[in-house]
Motif scaffolding. Sequence first.
Motif, PDB file in Angstrom:
ATOM      1  N   PRO A  64      54.949  33.261  57.312  1.00 20.22           N
ATOM      2  CA  PRO A  64      56.391  32.996  57.232  1.00 20.22           C
ATOM      3  C   PRO A  64      57.108  34.020  56.357  1.00 20.22           C
ATOM      4  N   GLU A 121      59.569  29.015  58.705  1.00 20.09           N
ATOM      5  CA  GLU A 121      58.915  28.433  57.532  1.00 20.09           C
ATOM      6  C   GLU A 121      57.416  28.242  57.732  1.00 20.09           C
ATOM      7  N   TYR A 122      56.942  28.532  58.943  1.00 18.35           N
ATOM      8  CA  TYR A 122      55.544  28.263  59.288  1.00 18.35           C
ATOM      9  C   TYR A 122      54.895  29.503  59.885  1.00 18.35           C
ATOM     10  N   GLU A 123      53.579  29.546  59.862  1.00 22.82           N
ATOM     11  CA  GLU A 123      52.855  30.626  60.500  1.00 22.82           C
ATOM     12  C   GLU A 123      53.145  30.632  61.995  1.00 22.82           C
ATOM     13  N   TYR A 124      53.025  31.804  62.590  1.00 14.01           N
ATOM     14  CA  TYR A 124      53.225  31.947  64.025  1.00 14.01           C
ATOM     15  C   TYR A 124      52.042  32.717  64.589  1.00 14.01           C
TER      16      TYR A 124
END
Length: 160
Positions: A64, A121-124
């Motif tokens: 993120p 806000e999160y991993e991708y």
Amino acid sequence: MLGEEELRKLFPEYEDTIQPSGIDLKVDKIYEQTTGGSLIDNQKNLPEIKELKCDENEIYTLKPKTAYSVTIMGKTHIPVGYTMLYLPRSTLLRSFISVHTAVGDPGFYGTLQFMIVNNGEYEYKLKKGERIAQAVVFKVTGSGEYDGSYQEKNNINKGS
């Protein structure tokens, strides 16, 4: 803007990714920045980068709020008299991932390199070979030919 029929003639190297109004571009490698850089009085001091490792399934994990450099599979040759604009795929934008690009100048030959940013806000997760951008091609009248520092040598006849 050129359509599918003209794109097939000009860009046979992208035969499998030509769409009705553009060329899909696929992820090759992703890099992380390891040092700072600068641009002062047109003197380029590019940051150092290192390749981000993907897992055994060729999946990259983008942290993120982090920017990465990404290269596109294959070499691109833009014929003199044409220019490319690169646009992000909407699936990425809907996933809080932005792709930052530039204009492809007439006569450019080389590896395309963009910036990809996980704004979320999160991993991708992103798999090598996924389509991340689309190149749209336009005719340019009165153009010169790119001869900048990112030009790679090629075996293509000039002006073809």
